[in-house]
Design a protein around this motif. Sequence first.
Motif, PDB file in Angstrom:
ATOM      1  N   UNK A  47       0.833  -1.205   0.000  1.00 21.49           N
ATOM      2  CA  UNK A  47       0.000   0.000   0.000  1.00 21.49           C
ATOM      3  C   UNK A  47       0.865   1.251   0.000  1.00 21.49           C
ATOM      4  N   UNK A  48       1.944   1.253   0.807  1.00 22.37           N
ATOM      5  CA  UNK A  48       2.823   2.417   0.872  1.00 22.37           C
ATOM      6  C   UNK A  48       3.498   2.660  -0.472  1.00 22.37           C
ATOM      7  N   UNK A  49       3.953   1.587  -1.128  1.00 22.57           N
ATOM      8  CA  UNK A  49       4.594   1.731  -2.432  1.00 22.57           C
ATOM      9  C   UNK A  49       3.612   2.297  -3.444  1.00 22.57           C
ATOM     10  N   UNK A  50       2.362   1.805  -3.406  1.00 25.61           N
ATOM     11  CA  UNK A  50       1.346   2.305  -4.336  1.00 25.61           C
ATOM     12  C   UNK A  50       1.096   3.788  -4.127  1.00 25.61           C
ATOM     13  N   UNK A  51       0.978   4.213  -2.870  1.00 28.33           N
ATOM     14  CA  UNK A  51       0.725   5.621  -2.576  1.00 28.33           C
ATOM     15  C   UNK A  51       1.911   6.476  -3.000  1.00 28.33           C
ATOM     16  N   UNK A  52       3.143   5.987  -2.750  1.00 27.97           N
ATOM     17  CA  UNK A  52       4.323   6.742  -3.150  1.00 27.97           C
ATOM     18  C   UNK A  52       4.410   6.873  -4.663  1.00 27.97           C
ATOM     19  N   UNK A  53       4.068   5.799  -5.386  1.00 34.52           N
ATOM     20  CA  UNK A  53       4.074   5.885  -6.842  1.00 34.52           C
ATOM     21  C   UNK A  53       3.032   6.886  -7.330  1.00 34.52           C
ATOM     22  N   UNK A  54       1.835   6.846  -6.727  1.00 32.89           N
ATOM     23  CA  UNK A  54       0.794   7.794  -7.112  1.00 32.89           C
ATOM     24  C   UNK A  54       1.216   9.222  -6.789  1.00 32.89           C
ATOM     25  N   UNK A  55       1.889   9.404  -5.646  1.00 34.93           N
ATOM     26  CA  UNK A  55       2.355  10.738  -5.272  1.00 34.93           C
ATOM     27  C   UNK A  55       3.420  11.240  -6.248  1.00 34.93           C
ATOM     28  N   UNK A  56       4.314  10.345  -6.657  1.00 36.06           N
ATOM     29  CA  UNK A  56       5.335  10.744  -7.632  1.00 36.06           C
ATOM     30  C   UNK A  56       4.716  11.155  -8.960  1.00 36.06           C
ATOM     31  N   UNK A  57       3.743  10.374  -9.437  1.00 27.58           N
ATOM     32  CA  UNK A  57       3.071  10.733 -10.692  1.00 27.58           C
ATOM     33  C   UNK A  57       2.314  12.045 -10.535  1.00 27.58           C
ATOM     34  N   UNK A  58       1.713  12.247  -9.366  1.00 26.68           N
ATOM     35  CA  UNK A  58       0.969  13.486  -9.146  1.00 26.68           C
ATOM     36  C   UNK A  58       1.893  14.689  -9.080  1.00 26.68           C
ATOM     37  N   UNK A  59       3.082  14.524  -8.502  1.00 23.16           N
ATOM     38  CA  UNK A  59       4.053  15.615  -8.471  1.00 23.16           C
ATOM     39  C   UNK A  59       4.489  15.995  -9.886  1.00 23.16           C
ATOM     40  N   UNK A  60       4.749  14.985 -10.710  1.00 26.59           N
ATOM     41  CA  UNK A  60       5.115  15.271 -12.098  1.00 26.59           C
ATOM     42  C   UNK A  60       3.961  15.941 -12.834  1.00 26.59           C
ATOM     43  N   UNK A  61       2.733  15.465 -12.585  1.00 23.97           N
ATOM     44  CA  UNK A  61       1.583  16.076 -13.224  1.00 23.97           C
ATOM     45  C   UNK A  61       1.358  17.512 -12.782  1.00 23.97           C
ATOM     46  N   UNK A  62       1.593  17.787 -11.497  1.00 23.01           N
ATOM     47  CA  UNK A  62       1.447  19.157 -11.002  1.00 23.01           C
ATOM     48  C   UNK A  62       2.477  20.076 -11.656  1.00 23.01           C
ATOM     49  N   UNK A  63       3.707  19.590 -11.787  1.00 21.04           N
ATOM     50  CA  UNK A  63       4.737  20.396 -12.459  1.00 21.04           C
ATOM     51  C   UNK A  63       4.357  20.655 -13.909  1.00 21.04           C
ATOM     52  N   UNK A  64       3.847  19.645 -14.575  1.00 23.43           N
ATOM     53  CA  UNK A  64       3.449  19.812 -15.984  1.00 23.43           C
ATOM     54  C   UNK A  64       2.284  20.787 -16.118  1.00 23.43           C
ATOM     55  N   UNK A  65       1.308  20.690 -15.211  1.00 26.85           N
ATOM     56  CA  UNK A  65       0.136  21.564 -15.292  1.00 26.85           C
ATOM     57  C   UNK A  65       0.465  23.012 -14.960  1.00 26.85           C
ATOM     58  N   UNK A  66       1.414  23.212 -14.027  1.00 21.41           N
ATOM     59  CA  UNK A  66       1.761  24.570 -13.635  1.00 21.41           C
ATOM     60  C   UNK A  66       2.793  25.214 -14.547  1.00 21.41           C
ATOM     61  N   UNK A  67       3.450  24.410 -15.367  1.00 18.13           N
ATOM     62  CA  UNK A  67       4.498  24.949 -16.235  1.00 18.13           C
ATOM     63  C   UNK A  67       3.977  26.053 -17.165  1.00 18.13           C
ATOM     64  N   UNK A  68       2.817  25.897 -17.836  1.00 15.80           N
ATOM     65  CA  UNK A  68       2.339  26.993 -18.693  1.00 15.80           C
ATOM     66  C   UNK A  68       2.063  28.276 -17.919  1.00 15.80           C
ATOM     67  N   UNK A  69       1.507  28.139 -16.699  1.00 14.68           N
ATOM     68  CA  UNK A  69       1.217  29.333 -15.897  1.00 14.68           C
ATOM     69  C   UNK A  69       2.510  30.043 -15.523  1.00 14.68           C
ATOM     70  N   UNK A  70       3.498  29.274 -15.064  1.00 13.43           N
ATOM     71  CA  UNK A  70       4.789  29.869 -14.706  1.00 13.43           C
ATOM     72  C   UNK A  70       5.442  30.504 -15.929  1.00 13.43           C
TER      73      UNK A  70
END
Length: 220
Positions: A47-70
């Motif tokens: 469960x911890x590995x799954x959550x960490x993987x999801x968190x890593x993907x979400x961090x990359x997605x947040x960076x990608x989504x905020x990149x145009x605004x920045x």
Amino acid sequence: MNSCPGIWALSFDAIVIVKILHYPFAPVFNTHLRSGFDQAIGMQTSRSVTILEALGRSLLGSCRDLAPIVGVIALFQIVIIRQPFPDMLNALAGLALVIVGLAFFVVGLDIGLFPLGETLAEEFARKGSLPWLLLFAFALGFGTTVAEPALIAVTKEGARAAAGAGLIPKTPDTLEDYALGIRLTVALSVGTAIVLGVLRILRGWSLPFMIVGGMCWSWS
């Protein structure tokens, strides 16, 4: 189990602690209990590995989504205004907090609220109650939009801009009421759109027809 992941995680953590503390003093520990501990630890680790993987993907997605605004802000600040960024350190720290906050927010929705919402929607669909299903869809869209942090921040800035342009009085109560009015309007629109989407799925309506019809109605 999905409704209380924190309780299950705490229980598994307690099992891990008991195992770590007990194994050195129990070399002849019961085999069945030991396998139970190992199974619980394996579930918690997975469960911890799954959550960490999801968190890593979400961090990359947040960076990608905020990149145009920045990029847009940097372009206007450097090319149009031609001034250095004020307080660059705080700006970078705030950007990092926004990225991490969005990542945790999305992961929390994915592992907590979304499965619960899917379960409720399936139950409503199984019971065949169209009014309750539409009410649930509207309430879900309205509630999640009203509580959206980005919308709250944008409406506050919109209220300040309107007050700066002289459209509304620059008082705290007026600014708060104006921002709340925008939030409620957007939330009502999202709730209504979700209801129409559910009806389209159930009735088999044409999506292009609905889009063109909505555009013609908004232009009229």
